[in-house]
Design an enzyme around this catalytic site. Structure first.
Site, short mmCIF file in Angstrom:
data_model
loop_
_atom_site.label_atom_id
_atom_site.label_comp_id
_atom_site.label_asym_id
_atom_site.label_seq_id
_atom_site.Cartn_x
_atom_site.Cartn_y
_atom_site.Cartn_z
N HIS A 258 0.53 -1.53 0.29
CA HIS A 258 0.32 0.24 0.13
C HIS A 258 0.84 0.68 -0.34
CE1 HIS A 258 -3.31 -2.92 2.41
NE2 HIS A 258 -3.35 -2.11 0.84
N ARG B 148 -2.90 -10.60 4.17
CA ARG B 148 -3.50 -11.86 5.17
C ARG B 148 -2.65 -12.16 5.68
NH1 ARG B 148 -7.49 -11.93 0.41
NH2 ARG B 148 -9.76 -12.02 2.00
#
Ligand code: PAF
Length: 239
Positions: free
Chosen positions: A73, A223
Protein backbone atom coordinates in the site's frame (compact mmCIF):
# COMPACT_ATOMS: atom_id res chain seq x y z
CA UNK A 1 6.49 46.09 20.26
CA UNK A 2 8.13 49.09 18.61
CA UNK A 3 7.26 50.96 15.47
CA UNK A 4 10.10 52.00 13.20
CA UNK A 5 10.03 54.47 10.34
CA UNK A 6 8.19 52.08 8.03
CA UNK A 7 4.60 50.98 8.57
CA UNK A 8 5.74 47.44 9.55
CA UNK A 9 5.17 46.51 13.15
CA UNK A 10 8.25 44.94 14.68
CA UNK A 11 8.83 43.32 18.05
CA UNK A 12 11.62 44.37 20.37
CA UNK A 13 14.12 42.14 18.48
CA UNK A 14 13.34 43.96 15.23
CA UNK A 15 11.48 41.07 13.48
CA UNK A 16 8.34 41.97 11.55
CA UNK A 17 5.09 40.15 12.37
CA UNK A 18 5.03 38.73 8.85
CA UNK A 19 8.52 37.31 9.34
CA UNK A 20 7.53 35.73 12.68
CA UNK A 21 4.34 34.29 11.14
CA UNK A 22 6.08 32.89 8.04
CA UNK A 23 9.15 31.48 9.71
CA UNK A 24 7.88 30.35 13.09
CA UNK A 25 4.11 29.94 13.14
CA UNK A 26 3.26 28.75 9.59
CA UNK A 27 5.67 25.77 9.47
CA UNK A 28 4.42 24.58 12.86
CA UNK A 29 0.81 24.97 11.74
CA UNK A 30 1.51 23.06 8.49
CA UNK A 31 3.12 20.23 10.46
CA UNK A 32 0.17 20.22 12.84
CA UNK A 33 -2.29 20.09 9.91
CA UNK A 34 -0.39 17.10 8.47
CA UNK A 35 -0.45 15.53 11.91
CA UNK A 36 -4.22 15.84 11.90
CA UNK A 37 -4.93 13.94 8.70
CA UNK A 38 -8.59 14.27 7.74
CA UNK A 39 -10.71 11.24 8.47
CA UNK A 40 -14.07 10.96 6.71
CA UNK A 41 -16.56 8.43 7.96
CA UNK A 42 -19.46 9.72 5.89
CA UNK A 43 -19.77 10.28 2.19
CA UNK A 44 -21.34 13.80 2.38
CA UNK A 45 -18.47 15.68 4.07
CA UNK A 46 -15.90 13.89 1.90
CA UNK A 47 -17.74 14.84 -1.30
CA UNK A 48 -17.94 18.49 -0.14
CA UNK A 49 -14.25 18.52 0.65
CA UNK A 50 -13.28 16.97 -2.69
CA UNK A 51 -15.61 19.27 -4.67
CA UNK A 52 -13.94 22.23 -3.03
CA UNK A 53 -10.45 20.90 -3.83
CA UNK A 54 -11.49 20.15 -7.42
CA UNK A 55 -12.85 23.68 -7.86
CA UNK A 56 -9.36 24.92 -6.94
CA UNK A 57 -7.93 22.85 -9.78
CA UNK A 58 -6.39 20.17 -7.58
CA UNK A 59 -5.88 16.65 -8.89
CA UNK A 60 -7.06 13.80 -6.69
CA UNK A 61 -5.48 10.35 -6.35
CA UNK A 62 -7.38 7.49 -4.73
CA UNK A 63 -5.77 4.46 -3.12
CA UNK A 64 -8.60 1.98 -2.41
CA UNK A 65 -7.71 -0.51 0.34
CA UNK A 66 -9.21 -2.83 2.90
CA UNK A 67 -6.78 -1.59 5.56
CA UNK A 68 -4.09 -3.60 7.38
CA UNK A 69 -1.74 -1.41 5.38
CA UNK A 70 1.71 -2.70 4.41
CA UNK A 71 4.64 -1.98 2.09
CA UNK A 72 2.49 -2.70 -0.96
CA UNK A 73 0.00 0.00 0.00
CA UNK A 74 2.88 2.33 0.79
CA UNK A 75 4.16 1.92 -2.77
CA UNK A 76 0.68 2.93 -4.02
CA UNK A 77 0.59 5.93 -1.69
CA UNK A 78 4.07 7.00 -2.74
CA UNK A 79 3.16 6.96 -6.41
CA UNK A 80 -0.16 8.70 -5.73
CA UNK A 81 1.63 11.42 -3.72
CA UNK A 82 4.04 12.05 -6.60
CA UNK A 83 1.34 12.32 -9.21
CA UNK A 84 -1.48 14.23 -7.46
CA UNK A 85 -2.11 17.35 -5.43
CA UNK A 86 -4.22 15.41 -3.00
CA UNK A 87 -4.35 11.75 -1.97
CA UNK A 88 -7.24 9.93 -0.33
CA UNK A 89 -6.94 6.39 0.94
CA UNK A 90 -10.15 4.45 1.43
CA UNK A 91 -10.25 1.74 4.08
CA UNK A 92 -13.26 -0.52 3.78
CA UNK A 93 -13.42 -4.26 4.32
CA UNK A 94 -16.02 -4.92 1.66
CA UNK A 95 -18.27 -7.74 2.94
CA UNK A 96 -19.65 -8.74 -0.46
CA UNK A 97 -16.28 -9.70 -1.91
CA UNK A 98 -15.79 -12.44 0.71
CA UNK A 99 -17.34 -15.73 -0.29
CA UNK A 100 -16.13 -17.22 2.99
CA UNK A 101 -17.66 -15.64 6.15
CA UNK A 102 -14.78 -16.81 8.35
CA UNK A 103 -12.25 -15.15 6.00
CA UNK A 104 -14.25 -11.92 6.37
CA UNK A 105 -14.32 -12.23 10.15
CA UNK A 106 -10.61 -12.96 10.40
CA UNK A 107 -9.50 -10.33 7.90
CA UNK A 108 -6.89 -8.22 9.77
CA UNK A 109 -8.21 -4.85 10.93
CA UNK A 110 -6.01 -2.30 12.69
CA UNK A 111 -7.11 1.25 12.13
CA UNK A 112 -4.67 2.79 14.62
CA UNK A 113 -1.69 1.36 12.76
CA UNK A 114 -3.23 2.27 9.41
CA UNK A 115 -3.76 5.83 10.57
CA UNK A 116 -0.11 6.15 11.64
CA UNK A 117 1.08 4.82 8.28
CA UNK A 118 -1.16 7.19 6.33
CA UNK A 119 -0.08 10.11 8.46
CA UNK A 120 3.61 9.28 8.02
CA UNK A 121 3.05 9.25 4.25
CA UNK A 122 1.34 12.64 4.38
CA UNK A 123 -1.87 11.18 3.05
CA UNK A 124 -4.43 14.00 2.90
CA UNK A 125 -7.45 12.04 3.97
CA UNK A 126 -8.74 8.63 4.94
CA UNK A 127 -12.22 7.53 3.90
CA UNK A 128 -13.47 4.95 6.37
CA UNK A 129 -17.12 4.40 5.47
CA UNK A 130 -19.52 2.05 7.18
CA UNK A 131 -21.68 -0.52 5.41
CA UNK A 132 -24.73 1.79 5.27
CA UNK A 133 -22.77 4.39 3.28
CA UNK A 134 -21.60 1.94 0.69
CA UNK A 135 -24.68 -0.30 0.62
CA UNK A 136 -27.71 1.80 1.67
CA UNK A 137 -29.69 -1.05 0.09
CA UNK A 138 -28.56 -4.59 -0.66
CA UNK A 139 -27.04 -4.51 -4.15
CA UNK A 140 -29.46 -5.49 -6.91
CA UNK A 141 -26.78 -5.60 -9.61
CA UNK A 142 -24.64 -8.65 -10.37
CA UNK A 143 -21.50 -8.30 -12.45
CA UNK A 144 -20.38 -11.18 -14.57
CA UNK A 145 -17.05 -11.33 -16.36
CA UNK A 146 -17.71 -14.12 -18.84
CA UNK A 147 -14.82 -16.50 -19.37
CA UNK A 148 -12.78 -14.68 -16.80
CA UNK A 149 -14.97 -16.27 -14.12
CA UNK A 150 -13.62 -19.71 -15.09
CA UNK A 151 -10.00 -18.90 -14.52
CA UNK A 152 -7.45 -18.61 -11.73
CA UNK A 153 -8.65 -16.95 -8.52
CA UNK A 154 -12.26 -16.60 -9.71
CA UNK A 155 -12.75 -20.37 -9.75
CA UNK A 156 -11.83 -20.58 -6.04
CA UNK A 157 -13.76 -17.52 -4.87
CA UNK A 158 -17.26 -17.51 -6.36
CA UNK A 159 -18.76 -14.01 -6.34
CA UNK A 160 -15.48 -12.38 -5.32
CA UNK A 161 -14.97 -10.32 -8.46
CA UNK A 162 -18.61 -9.26 -8.53
CA UNK A 163 -18.04 -7.80 -5.03
CA UNK A 164 -14.73 -6.19 -5.98
CA UNK A 165 -16.21 -4.71 -9.16
CA UNK A 166 -19.25 -3.24 -7.40
CA UNK A 167 -17.32 -1.64 -4.56
CA UNK A 168 -14.69 -0.20 -6.89
CA UNK A 169 -17.38 1.35 -9.14
CA UNK A 170 -19.05 2.81 -6.05
CA UNK A 171 -15.81 4.27 -4.68
CA UNK A 172 -14.82 5.75 -8.05
CA UNK A 173 -18.27 7.26 -8.58
CA UNK A 174 -18.41 8.70 -5.08
CA UNK A 175 -14.93 10.18 -4.98
CA UNK A 176 -14.36 10.87 -8.70
CA UNK A 177 -10.56 10.76 -8.46
CA UNK A 178 -8.39 11.66 -11.44
CA UNK A 179 -6.32 8.56 -10.86
CA UNK A 180 -6.81 5.36 -8.86
CA UNK A 181 -3.97 3.08 -7.79
CA UNK A 182 -4.04 -0.72 -7.59
CA UNK A 183 -1.34 -3.30 -6.93
CA UNK A 184 0.02 -5.65 -9.56
CA UNK A 185 -0.18 -8.47 -7.00
CA UNK A 186 -3.92 -8.77 -7.61
CA UNK A 187 -3.52 -9.24 -11.33
CA UNK A 188 -6.96 -10.66 -12.10
CA UNK A 189 -8.56 -7.88 -10.05
CA UNK A 190 -6.64 -5.28 -12.00
CA UNK A 191 -7.73 -6.71 -15.36
CA UNK A 192 -11.38 -6.73 -14.27
CA UNK A 193 -11.23 -3.16 -12.98
CA UNK A 194 -9.56 -1.97 -16.17
CA UNK A 195 -12.30 -3.67 -18.19
CA UNK A 196 -15.11 -2.13 -16.11
CA UNK A 197 -13.68 1.36 -16.45
CA UNK A 198 -13.31 0.97 -20.20
CA UNK A 199 -16.76 -0.51 -20.79
CA UNK A 200 -18.56 1.97 -18.52
CA UNK A 201 -16.70 5.01 -19.97
CA UNK A 202 -15.58 6.00 -16.49
CA UNK A 203 -13.36 9.06 -16.48
CA UNK A 204 -10.56 7.88 -14.30
CA UNK A 205 -7.02 6.82 -15.02
CA UNK A 206 -5.86 3.58 -13.44
CA UNK A 207 -2.28 3.02 -12.37
CA UNK A 208 -0.87 -0.40 -11.74
CA UNK A 209 1.94 -0.45 -9.19
CA UNK A 210 4.45 -3.28 -8.99
CA UNK A 211 4.29 -5.95 -6.29
CA UNK A 212 6.31 -5.39 -3.11
CA UNK A 213 8.07 -8.47 -1.76
CA UNK A 214 9.52 -9.68 1.49
CA UNK A 215 13.27 -10.55 1.40
CA UNK A 216 12.27 -14.19 0.71
CA UNK A 217 10.37 -13.11 -2.41
CA UNK A 218 6.92 -13.64 -0.89
CA UNK A 219 4.49 -10.94 -2.09
CA UNK A 220 3.56 -8.62 0.78
CA UNK A 221 -0.13 -9.01 1.63
CA UNK A 222 -2.43 -8.12 4.54
CA UNK A 223 -3.38 -11.79 4.82
CA UNK A 224 0.27 -12.79 5.46
CA UNK A 225 -0.40 -11.67 9.04
CA UNK A 226 -2.55 -14.77 9.40
CA UNK A 227 0.19 -17.20 8.32
CA UNK A 228 2.28 -19.16 10.82
CA UNK A 229 6.06 -19.31 10.28
CA UNK A 230 5.75 -22.71 8.61
CA UNK A 231 2.91 -21.57 6.36
CA UNK A 232 4.88 -18.47 5.41
CA UNK A 233 7.92 -20.57 4.48
CA UNK A 234 5.69 -22.79 2.38
CA UNK A 235 4.07 -19.79 0.69
CA UNK A 236 7.49 -18.79 -0.72
CA UNK A 237 7.04 -21.50 -3.32
CA UNK A 238 4.77 -19.15 -5.27
CA UNK A 239 7.72 -16.87 -5.96
O1 PAF B 1 -7.41 -5.01 -3.33
C1 PAF B 1 -8.15 -4.66 -2.38
O2 PAF B 1 -7.68 -4.28 -1.31
C2 PAF B 1 -9.66 -4.71 -2.56
O3 PAF B 1 -10.03 -5.79 -3.35
C3 PAF B 1 -10.25 -3.40 -3.09
C4 PAF B 1 -9.74 -3.08 -4.48
C5 PAF B 1 -9.90 -2.27 -2.15
C6 PAF B 1 -11.77 -3.53 -3.16
O4 PAF B 1 -12.33 -3.80 -1.93
Amino acid sequence: MIKNGSTKVRNKYGFSRLFVFKSLILPRFTRFAAYLMRIFQEVGPLKNYLNHQRSQGKSIGLVPTMGALHMGHMALLKEAKHQNDLVICSIYVNPIQFNNPSDFKKYPRDFDDDYEILRSWDCDGAFVPNDKDIYPNPPSIQLSFGNFENQMEATHRPGHFNGVGLVVIKLLNLLKPNTAYFGQKDWQQYIIIRQLIKELFMEVEVKWVSTQREPTGLAVSSRNKRLSKVQKDRANIFY
